[in-house]
Design a protein around this motif. Structure first.
Motif, short mmCIF file in Angstrom:
data_model
loop_
_atom_site.label_atom_id
_atom_site.label_comp_id
_atom_site.label_asym_id
_atom_site.label_seq_id
_atom_site.Cartn_x
_atom_site.Cartn_y
_atom_site.Cartn_z
N VAL A 148 0.66 -0.16 -0.76
CA VAL A 148 -0.25 0.48 -0.10
C VAL A 148 -0.26 1.97 -1.05
CG1 VAL A 148 0.50 0.37 2.17
CG2 VAL A 148 1.54 1.84 1.25
N ARG A 198 -3.60 1.98 -3.86
CA ARG A 198 -4.38 1.85 -3.20
C ARG A 198 -4.97 3.13 -2.88
NH1 ARG A 198 -4.00 -1.57 1.18
NH2 ARG A 198 -6.72 -1.72 2.25
N LEU A 199 -4.03 4.42 -2.05
CA LEU A 199 -4.48 5.33 -1.32
C LEU A 199 -4.79 6.79 -3.03
CD1 LEU A 199 -2.98 8.58 -0.82
CD2 LEU A 199 -4.45 7.43 0.42
N GLU A 226 -11.69 1.79 3.66
CA GLU A 226 -11.12 2.01 3.16
C GLU A 226 -9.57 2.63 3.37
OE1 GLU A 226 -9.89 0.75 -1.41
OE2 GLU A 226 -12.52 1.43 -1.27
N LEU A 242 -6.48 1.57 5.21
CA LEU A 242 -5.01 1.95 5.16
C LEU A 242 -4.30 2.70 6.10
CD1 LEU A 242 -5.99 3.82 1.62
CD2 LEU A 242 -3.80 2.42 1.42
N TRP A 286 0.48 11.77 3.43
CA TRP A 286 0.27 10.91 2.52
C TRP A 286 1.17 11.37 1.34
CZ3 TRP A 286 -1.04 5.68 3.63
CH2 TRP A 286 -0.95 4.55 2.52
#
Length: 212
Positions: A106, A109-110, A132, A136, A188
């Protein structure tokens, strides 16, 4: 010996929760700490005063704002408490597996989504990027489930990331990558730091992945 099932969900001590919140925020006032721990504001205030009295945190002032940072002794105590919690919970295999999956699946992608949002966000791409981020949020919730069951302090990340995505989808763009709030980017980045520090790894020595 097989641990009692009641031990699998172990709440962190107030000392660890508050000390670690200050570490993750870097510079935190009482409100910022409350937003990062599942404790009443009164308990947070009492714990902050106790930590300050032990010289594990110190109060700093910048312009019109004030808050706490960790002292060197606080950094050492935080690391000690993380080690003790991990040993007592028996959660190392789950934590390690979660961190590995986070890094390999993940996190890239972030990083890409946030980079595109910050640097090359055309009007026609906003909905795509928000979609997206929504995907996520679902992926993060699935990834963190077992770890949050073992160490409940990790439960906040999927909840707060999803909340930030919802606000962004409602038109509040600053909840994607804004500072001074628990935006998608900040949540995140703090999760990334939390996974590494809980494993006893120093993020400053880790390969840069561009997520902060």
């Amino acid at each position: 010996m097989i641990p009692d099932r009641s031990d699998l969900k172990r709440r962190s001590s107030d000392e660890l929760l508050v000390l670690h919140a200050v570490r993750l925020a870097g510079f935190a006032d009482s409100g910022a700490v409350v937003n990062r721990v599942d404790l009443p504001a009164s308990s947070v205030g009492d714990t902050l005063r106790g930590l300050e009295g032990q010289r594990l945190i110190e109060r700093m002032a910048f312009a019109d704002s004030g808050g706490w940072i960790l002292t060197d002794a606080g950094k050492s105590r935080n690391a000690e408490l993380l080690r003790e919690e991990l040993e007592a919970s028996g959660a190392w295999p789950v934590l390690h597996a979660t961190a590995e999956d986070f890094e390999s699946s993940v996190n890239p992608r972030l990083v890409r989504v946030i980079t595109e949002w910050q640097l090359d966000r055309a009007d026609n791409s906003v909905e795509v990027l928000l979609r997206e981020l929504t995907d996520l949020a679902d992926a993060l919730s699935a990834l963190m489930g077992e770890l949050a069951a073992r160490l409940p302090r990790f439960a906040r990340y999927s909840r707060q990331f999803s909340a930030a995505v919802e606000k962004a989808r409602a038109g509040e763009d600053q909840w994607v990558a804004g500072v001074g709030r628990l935006s998608c980017h900040i949540v995140w980045a703090e999760l990334h730091e939390d996974l590494l520090s809980s494993l006893g790894r120093d993020r400053s020595t880790e390969p840069r992945s561009g997520d902060r």
